[in-house]
Enzyme design. Structure first.
Site, mmCIF file in Angstrom:
data_model
loop_
_atom_site.group_PDB
_atom_site.id
_atom_site.type_symbol
_atom_site.label_atom_id
_atom_site.label_comp_id
_atom_site.label_asym_id
_atom_site.label_seq_id
_atom_site.Cartn_x
_atom_site.Cartn_y
_atom_site.Cartn_z
ATOM 1 N N ALA A 34 0.836 -1.202 0.000
ATOM 2 C CA ALA A 34 0.000 0.000 0.000
ATOM 3 C C ALA A 34 0.870 1.251 0.000
ATOM 4 C CB ALA A 34 -0.933 -0.011 1.210
ATOM 5 N N TYR A 35 1.922 1.236 0.804
ATOM 6 C CA TYR A 35 2.839 2.373 0.846
ATOM 7 C C TYR A 35 3.452 2.603 -0.531
ATOM 8 C CZ TYR A 35 6.921 5.193 2.076
ATOM 9 O OH TYR A 35 7.866 6.183 2.140
#
Length: 350
Positions: free
Chosen positions: A234-235
């Protein structure tokens, strides 16, 4: 631990210099390189430098052919500069603020925590005086907070020359996406993507009305070059969006004939902040942190003069300022394998 690197260069090359929470090496999309993360094993790959688009020095011109008006109807931007940095009560954000203050500039710092803001402001004022640094609470995910941040900056400094979007998060979580909680995903996406968009919107609106104009710098991170970031997917996805957003805003400003505001990218590389060190739980992560990472103070000492040179030059061309380039990273890795350099610098390796 063994690894092999093959270098092929078709012509002599030079390289320019390439995280809060942006603590991962980023290379140019035009520079094929090995990929690593705190959770993956480095794989021998072809290391090929194609740096024809780079300039000697630390700044890469992202659009040399972009038509920019030669005569801009704006006041000259001379130092001292007024600087605003989000996520700046610790880590690279705090180090950047301190380095700007050392250069004689004025700084606005902020974070989500009132206590951290007060402590950081007190520490900086003890060193640089009360008339050069101010701080306020701001959650970049909240549009009203960011609007209040703009009002605070205008009240204290009248205008902002340099706005650095440093606030970011990976929720201090290193795990497969299938195991990520709803709360962690919301934290990462709203901070890194929504928060960045809100900050860019409000910064551009403010700067467009300033006689001096202004420069916005968006800090990238692991994933911004499109390479995979397993265990913090996600990052990485949000950091990939940083580069796209910056390019889109550059195009919008040109399309709207805004000649006094520009958006740039800033890449600190791997910085030894709490966020990076929280993922140092594998042999590979320890290796790369020891070999490639640098303390926030070292990174800021290099980046700030290059950031300040952008408004000082009077140019409104987009730039990509990098601390850690592919060539620099390869050199440090080679020195490690050849001479054992940088072993156990921060973390004891197995």
């Amino acid at each position: 631990m063994a690894a092999t690197a093959i270098v092929t260069c078709s012509s002599p090359t030079t390289a320019t210099s390439s995280s809060s929470s942006h603590n991962h090496l980023q290379l140019s999309p035009r520079t094929p390189f090995f990929f690593f993360s705190p959770t993956t094993t480095p794989t021998p790959l072809l290391l090929k430098f194609n740096i024809s688009s780079y300039y000697d020095g630390s700044r890469q011109n992202m659009s040399a052919s972009t038509p920019i008006a030669s005569s801009l109807n704006r006041d000259p931007m001379l130092p001292p500069f007024n600087v605003l940095i989000t996520g700046s009560t610790k880590g690279i954000g705090y180090a950047l603020a301190k380095e700007f203050l050392k250069a004689g500039d004025n700084a606005i710092i902020c974070s989500r925590s009132n206590d951290r803001v007060e402590a950081a402001v007190q520490s900086l004022r003890e060193e640089f005086g009360e008339q050069h640094v101010w701080g306020t609470k701001c959650d970049v995910r909240n549009a009203e907070d960011v609007k209040n941040l703009v009002s605070f900056a205008q009240e204290k400094l009248k205008y902002i020359d340099i706005w650095i979007n440093n606030a970011g998060s990976n929720a201090y979580s290193y795990k497969p996406l299938a195991e990520a909680s709803d709360e962690d995903l919301i934290e990462v996406v709203t901070t890194n993507t929504l928060g960045l968009m809100i900050c860019c919107r409000e910064a551009m609106k403010m700067m467009a009305s300033q006689p001096r104009g202004g420069h916005i710098f968006n800090i990238d991170g692991a994933g911004s070059d499109g390479r995979p970031t397993p265990r913090f997917a996600a990052y990485g996805a949000t950091k990939r969006s940083v580069v796209h957003l910056t390019k889109s805003l550059q195009a919008e400003l040109q399309m709207q004939d805004v000649k006094n505001v520009m958006v740039h990218n800033l890449s600190p590389g791997m910085v030894t902040t709490d966020l990076l060190m929280s993922g140092a739980n594998t042999k590979q992560a320890k290796f790369f942190i020891n070999v490639l990472a640098e303390p926030p103070e070292v990174v800021a000492e290099y980046l700030v003069p290059n950031i300040r040179s952008v408004p000082a030059d009077g140019s409104m061309k987009p730039t990509y300022i990098r601390f850690l380039t592919g060539l620099k990273a390869y050199s440090q890795i080679f020195s490690r394998f050849a001479f054992g350099a940088r072993r156990n610098r921060y973390i004891l390796e197995d």
